[in-house]
Design a protein around this motif. Structure first.
Motif, PDB file in Angstrom:
ATOM      1  N   LEU A 186      22.074  19.304   6.192  1.00  0.00           N
ATOM      2  CA  LEU A 186      20.894  20.163   6.209  1.00  0.00           C
ATOM      3  C   LEU A 186      20.196  20.082   4.857  1.00  0.00           C
ATOM      4  O   LEU A 186      20.795  19.702   3.854  1.00  0.00           O
ATOM      5  CB  LEU A 186      21.289  21.609   6.512  1.00  0.00           C
ATOM      6  N   THR A 187      18.932  20.439   4.820  1.00  0.00           N
ATOM      7  CA  THR A 187      18.197  20.424   3.567  1.00  0.00           C
ATOM      8  C   THR A 187      18.734  21.506   2.628  1.00  0.00           C
ATOM      9  O   THR A 187      19.462  22.415   3.046  1.00  0.00           O
ATOM     10  CB  THR A 187      16.694  20.629   3.812  1.00  0.00           C
ATOM     11  N   ARG A 191      21.950  27.619   3.654  1.00  0.00           N
ATOM     12  CA  ARG A 191      23.156  28.126   3.000  1.00  0.00           C
ATOM     13  C   ARG A 191      24.363  27.194   3.157  1.00  0.00           C
ATOM     14  O   ARG A 191      25.084  26.969   2.181  1.00  0.00           O
ATOM     15  CB  ARG A 191      23.479  29.523   3.544  1.00  0.00           C
ATOM     16  N   PRO A 192      24.638  26.611   4.337  1.00  0.00           N
ATOM     17  CA  PRO A 192      25.784  25.695   4.433  1.00  0.00           C
ATOM     18  C   PRO A 192      25.681  24.511   3.460  1.00  0.00           C
ATOM     19  O   PRO A 192      26.690  24.090   2.897  1.00  0.00           O
ATOM     20  CB  PRO A 192      25.734  25.218   5.890  1.00  0.00           C
ATOM     21  N   ARG A 193      24.476  24.009   3.255  1.00  0.00           N
ATOM     22  CA  ARG A 193      24.301  22.911   2.307  1.00  0.00           C
ATOM     23  C   ARG A 193      24.611  23.378   0.878  1.00  0.00           C
ATOM     24  O   ARG A 193      25.275  22.672   0.112  1.00  0.00           O
ATOM     25  CB  ARG A 193      22.878  22.375   2.393  1.00  0.00           C
ATOM     26  N   GLY A 198      28.235  23.225  -3.767  1.00  0.00           N
ATOM     27  CA  GLY A 198      29.116  23.887  -4.726  1.00  0.00           C
ATOM     28  C   GLY A 198      30.529  23.341  -4.693  1.00  0.00           C
ATOM     29  O   GLY A 198      31.165  23.153  -5.747  1.00  0.00           O
ATOM     30  N   ALA A 199      31.048  23.077  -3.488  1.00  0.00           N
ATOM     31  CA  ALA A 199      32.403  22.523  -3.371  1.00  0.00           C
ATOM     32  C   ALA A 199      32.475  21.124  -3.969  1.00  0.00           C
ATOM     33  O   ALA A 199      33.470  20.756  -4.613  1.00  0.00           O
ATOM     34  CB  ALA A 199      32.821  22.495  -1.901  1.00  0.00           C
ATOM     35  N   MET A 200      31.424  20.351  -3.787  1.00  0.00           N
ATOM     36  CA  MET A 200      31.401  18.996  -4.343  1.00  0.00           C
ATOM     37  C   MET A 200      31.298  19.016  -5.858  1.00  0.00           C
ATOM     38  O   MET A 200      31.954  18.232  -6.552  1.00  0.00           O
ATOM     39  CB  MET A 200      30.255  18.210  -3.723  1.00  0.00           C
TER      40      MET A 200
END
Length: 291
Positions: A186-187, A191-193, A198-200
């Motif tokens: 997603l762009t 929020r999921p992106r 952040g995890a990456m």
């Protein structure tokens, strides 16, 4: 006095109208005379024992009915405000939440629940949605401390693969592995992106080959066509297999909140609806999503 006029017009006689209104005929007649004086109109002419509307009164009757209808609406609204009830419930939610959580929840409403009115969440956020008329907003970021809120569920961010993918039976994939695949993301305003980013960052890895889309169902459709791994929070579609995503801080998950104005006249009712939404999320997705 308008009610006396309309009742008399409908009944066709002062005697019948007085019976309907539970007043004496002299009281009714006095009210009609006062109304005629205020309006400067003659309302009735006698036709034997019946009262016949004058031409002016025939034109005025529709206006009187409309005014009484509005007065009844105002009275009902005042009663609802005084009792803390809601006749209509205005809800705002992001597209995915609206489709996968809110719409199924609405199917469980009871006959005595307020009528739901739903729209997509204002892109400017929770406070903007509430100011624009929403009674309750469902959001994926922690609401302002000035608002009343309830954490509804903590949901996974999924990596979706086809059933014939080598990862299909794994259940979980780490972010360091994920970035080696072609991703359908997603762009950055979703929020999921942001959570995946952040995890990456925490894992010290960056994206490789990827494509960005602005709709989660489209992302799954592209993955179903064998064009990559879709990273979204939506329920599974197109027979895709969901994989949990592990980051350095644990599973990548998204928090879903309900928020409302604590000064709302039906704040207690909204709090109860939020509790029902939280219970519905657990029923729909399992106890592992409970906050």
């Amino acid at each position: 006095m308008l009610r006396y006029f309309v009742a008399t017009a409908d009944a066709g006689s002062a005697t019948r109208a007085a019976t309907v209104l539970h007043v004496t005929q002299p009281v009714l007649s006095r009210q009609l005379r006062q109304l005629e004086q205020q309006l400067g109109l003659r309302l009735f002419e006698r036709d034997g024992r019946r009262l016949r509307l004058t031409t002016a009164a025939e034109d005025f009757l529709a206006e009187a009915r409309a005014l009484l209808s509005q007065a009844d609406q105002v009275e009902r609204a005042a009663e609802a405000l005084a009792s803390g009830r809601l006749s209509a419930l205005h809800l705002a939610a992001p597209t995915t939440t609206l489709t996968d959580v809110l719409a199924p929840f609405l199917a469980t409403l009871h006959a005595d629940d307020p009528t739901p009115m739903v729209r997509e969440l204002d892109p400017l956020g929770t406070t903007a949605a509430l100011r624009a008329g929403a009674d309750l907003a469902m959001v994926t970021r922690s609401p302002s401390r000035s608002l009343a809120s309830r954490l509804l569920a903590v949901l996974p961010v999924w990596a979706y693969v086809r059933a014939d993918d080598p990862w299909a039976d794994r259940g979980t994939v780490g972010v360091a592995e994920l970035v080696r695949r072609r991703l359908v993301l997603l762009t950055t305003d979703f929020r999921p992106r942001a959570l995946l980013d952040g995890a990456m960052d925490a894992a010290g890895v960056g994206y490789g080959e990827h494509v960005e889309v602005a709709n989660a169902q489209v992302a799954q459709a592209i993955a179903a066509a064998g064009r990559g791994v879709a990273v979204v929070t939506d329920d599974p579609r197109f027979d895709l297999v969901p994989l949990h995503i592990d980051g350095p801080g644990g599973p990548v998950r998204i928090r879903l909140y309900a928020a409302w104005d604590p000064r709302h006249h039906a704040a207690a009712t909204l709090a109860g609806i939020a509790e029902r939404l939280a219970a519905f999320c657990v029923e729909r997705y399992g106890p592992e999503v409970a906050p």
